[in-house]
Design an enzyme around this catalytic site. Structure first.
Site, PDB file in Angstrom:
ATOM      1  N   GLU A 149       0.752  -1.179   0.133  1.00  0.00           N
ATOM      2  CA  GLU A 149       0.008  -0.113   0.006  1.00  0.00           C
ATOM      3  C   GLU A 149       0.808   1.166  -0.162  1.00  0.00           C
ATOM      4  O   GLU A 149       0.385   2.247   0.853  1.00  0.00           O
ATOM      5  CB  GLU A 149      -0.924   0.018   1.256  1.00  0.00           C
ATOM      6  CG  GLU A 149      -1.781  -1.088   1.039  1.00  0.00           C
ATOM      7  CD  GLU A 149      -2.603  -1.255   2.477  1.00  0.00           C
ATOM      8  OE1 GLU A 149      -2.765  -0.492   3.187  1.00  0.00           O
ATOM      9  OE2 GLU A 149      -3.073  -2.458   2.686  1.00  0.00           O
ATOM     10  N   ASN A 190       2.004  -5.322  -2.966  1.00  0.00           N
ATOM     11  CA  ASN A 190       0.605  -5.488  -2.821  1.00  0.00           C
ATOM     12  C   ASN A 190      -0.197  -4.127  -2.435  1.00  0.00           C
ATOM     13  O   ASN A 190       0.303  -3.252  -2.095  1.00  0.00           O
ATOM     14  CB  ASN A 190       0.450  -6.428  -1.315  1.00  0.00           C
ATOM     15  CG  ASN A 190      -0.848  -6.781  -1.068  1.00  0.00           C
ATOM     16  OD1 ASN A 190      -1.309  -7.566  -1.747  1.00  0.00           O
ATOM     17  ND2 ASN A 190      -1.005  -6.820   0.291  1.00  0.00           N
ATOM     18  N   HIS A 244     -10.488  -6.325  -1.156  1.00  0.00           N
ATOM     19  CA  HIS A 244     -11.485  -6.211   0.083  1.00  0.00           C
ATOM     20  C   HIS A 244     -12.530  -5.227  -0.459  1.00  0.00           C
ATOM     21  O   HIS A 244     -12.813  -4.228  -0.638  1.00  0.00           O
ATOM     22  CB  HIS A 244     -11.055  -5.298   1.404  1.00  0.00           C
ATOM     23  CG  HIS A 244      -9.599  -5.992   2.085  1.00  0.00           C
ATOM     24  ND1 HIS A 244      -9.675  -7.257   2.569  1.00  0.00           N
ATOM     25  CD2 HIS A 244      -8.480  -5.660   1.899  1.00  0.00           C
ATOM     26  CE1 HIS A 244      -8.578  -7.473   2.964  1.00  0.00           C
ATOM     27  NE2 HIS A 244      -7.843  -6.846   2.328  1.00  0.00           N
ATOM     28  N   GLU A 274      -5.860 -10.655  -0.833  1.00  0.00           N
ATOM     29  CA  GLU A 274      -6.729 -10.433   0.503  1.00  0.00           C
ATOM     30  C   GLU A 274      -8.133 -10.346   0.196  1.00  0.00           C
ATOM     31  O   GLU A 274      -8.889  -9.648   0.630  1.00  0.00           O
ATOM     32  CB  GLU A 274      -6.289  -9.299   1.309  1.00  0.00           C
ATOM     33  CG  GLU A 274      -4.787  -9.013   1.369  1.00  0.00           C
ATOM     34  CD  GLU A 274      -4.389  -7.947   1.979  1.00  0.00           C
ATOM     35  OE1 GLU A 274      -5.251  -7.107   2.863  1.00  0.00           O
ATOM     36  OE2 GLU A 274      -3.093  -7.776   2.062  1.00  0.00           O
ATOM     37  N   ASP A 276     -12.027 -10.703   0.405  1.00  0.00           N
ATOM     38  CA  ASP A 276     -13.148 -10.754   1.172  1.00  0.00           C
ATOM     39  C   ASP A 276     -14.486  -9.926   0.627  1.00  0.00           C
ATOM     40  O   ASP A 276     -13.898  -8.668   0.125  1.00  0.00           O
ATOM     41  CB  ASP A 276     -13.038 -10.547   2.705  1.00  0.00           C
ATOM     42  CG  ASP A 276     -12.340  -9.348   3.244  1.00  0.00           C
ATOM     43  OD1 ASP A 276     -12.536  -8.325   2.329  1.00  0.00           O
ATOM     44  OD2 ASP A 276     -11.688  -9.271   4.132  1.00  0.00           O
TER      45      ASP A 276
END
Ligand code: 9MR
Length: 369
Positions: A149, A190, A244, A274, A276
């Site tokens: 990030e 990432n 996300h 990641e 979700d």
């Protein structure tokens, strides 16, 4: 976002011929690694949790155990217990481990962030950290989120202790230091909120919204950063798209496929790192079915891109997810319920994997065997 047609749970669970019965087996047939973010205490104390991780996944990611504040909580003495336990579990169960994360603007322990350091001092500290951790796990952790990030929501670089102390050269440097520490590990950048790229024209009102433009800008800024790093010979093997997401802010399948292709065109491997899908509370059966379709679409997008090598769910179950801890109005983001029962999303992913080669035998390299 496209409006998805919710299918019934019964049709998701319907058995078929030649079907694999675990996510891991179904994904491996297609050359896809499926992973999950884990917690060391759960792995050692919760046998049902450990069994599901072992049976359903081929790869694990330490959710918090290998971040700077966990490894160096008080001073320069390392606390490796949690990461060691995760790596030992992986070894016993023949799972691979992806490391997360060597450098980030968050979860920096106070004893580091409270002290002003010169560029040289901060570089030395970070370089030593990268080298210590990557060397310790050289045999067990074959890929790493080296940098997490670094791009800000509006483009530009995210504010960070490392940016302030070292300057923007910290970005190429951390990859070079990582390559020096381990010559064979796969090095990843990432990032969150980059699933939408400007390659996809804005066709409707929601696509021209402020939020949509913001996501496009961030995806583009990340693309340009990585392109520049690669042009300058910086060692970088892959990009992780965190994903996300929420139903309202989900990129369409078409958008996601094009974004993956765009990053792959840089010569990078891709992880959905990641994943979700958070739901607004109260959560209804209808929302769970919509969530199942969204999970499946992300899998479809990854399966459509040969360089998309792995998908990782961020948290094993709804009882182990960061989402309700941080967002009061969101919940139930993973594919196992809090009681560890399989949710519609689980069945929908399994079905997508199992049926991939029936639908794509002619056009997918994953179906060559
Ligand atoms: O899931 C993690 C949660 O348990 C931590 O409290 C949080 C602290 O920053 O980090 C969460 O994981 C983040 C990941 O490391 C990087 N991408 C965003 C994830 C969700 O916040």
């Amino acid at each position: 976002m496209v409006i998805l047609q919710a299918c019934s749970l019964r049709s998701l669970q319907a058995p078929g011929s030649n079907r694999e019965t675990s996510l891991k087996a179904a994904a491996e047939k297609l050359g896809l690694s499926i992973g999950v973010a884990v917690d060391a205490t759960q792995l050692s104390k919760n046998s049902r949790y450990a069994r599901i991780v072992r049976e359903e996944f081929s790869s694990i990611v330490p959710e918090n155990a290998s971040k700077l504040d966990a490894l160096l909580p008080k001073d320069s003495t390392y606390s490796f217990d949690q990461t060691d336990a995760i790596v030992a579990f992986a070894r016993e169960n023949k799972l691979s481990v992806h490391g997360h994360t060597l450098v980030w603007h968050r979860q920096i322990p106070n004893w580091i962030s409270a002290k002003k350091r010169s560029s040289q001092e901060a570089s030395k500290l970070l370089r030593n950290h990268i080298s210590t951790v990557m060397s310790r796990y050289a045999k067990d952790i074959g890929s790493w989120d080296v940098l997490n990030e670094a791009v800000a929501a509006r483009g530009g670089l995210h504010k960070s202790y490392w940016l302030e102390s070292i300057g923007s050269s910290y970005i190429p440097n951390v990859f070079r230091w990582a390559r020096n520490a381990n010559s064979t590990a796969k090095l990843y950048y990432n990032e969150n909120d980059i699933g939408i790229s400007s390659r996809v024209g804005s066709k409707n009102e929601s696509n021209s919204s402020h939020n949509y433009r913001r996501l496009v800008n961030k995806s583009e800024a990340t693309y340009r950063l990585l392109k520049k790093l690669l042009a300058n010979g910086v060692p970088l093997d892959g990009i992780g798209l965190q994903m996300h997401i929420r139903p309202r802010y989900t990129p369409s399948l078409e958008q996601l496929k094009l974004t993956l292709k765009r990053f792959a065109s840089l010569g990078l491997d891709i992880r959905i790192s990641e994943l979700d899908v958070s739901l607004d509370i109260p959560v209804t059966e209808e929302k769970l079915l919509l969530q199942a379709e969204i999970y499946s679409e992300v899998f479809e997008a990854c399966l459509s891109e040969p360089r998309c090598k792995s998908i990782n769910i961020w948290g094993l179950s709804d009882a182990h997810s960061w989402v309700p801890v941080v967002f009061k109005n969101l919940d139930k983001a993973t594919i196992f319920a809090a009681d560890l029962q399989k949710k519609p999303a689980y069945f929908s992913i399994l079905k997508t994997l199992n049926e991939w080669c029936q639908k794509h035998a002619a056009d997918s390299p994953r179906c060559a065997n």
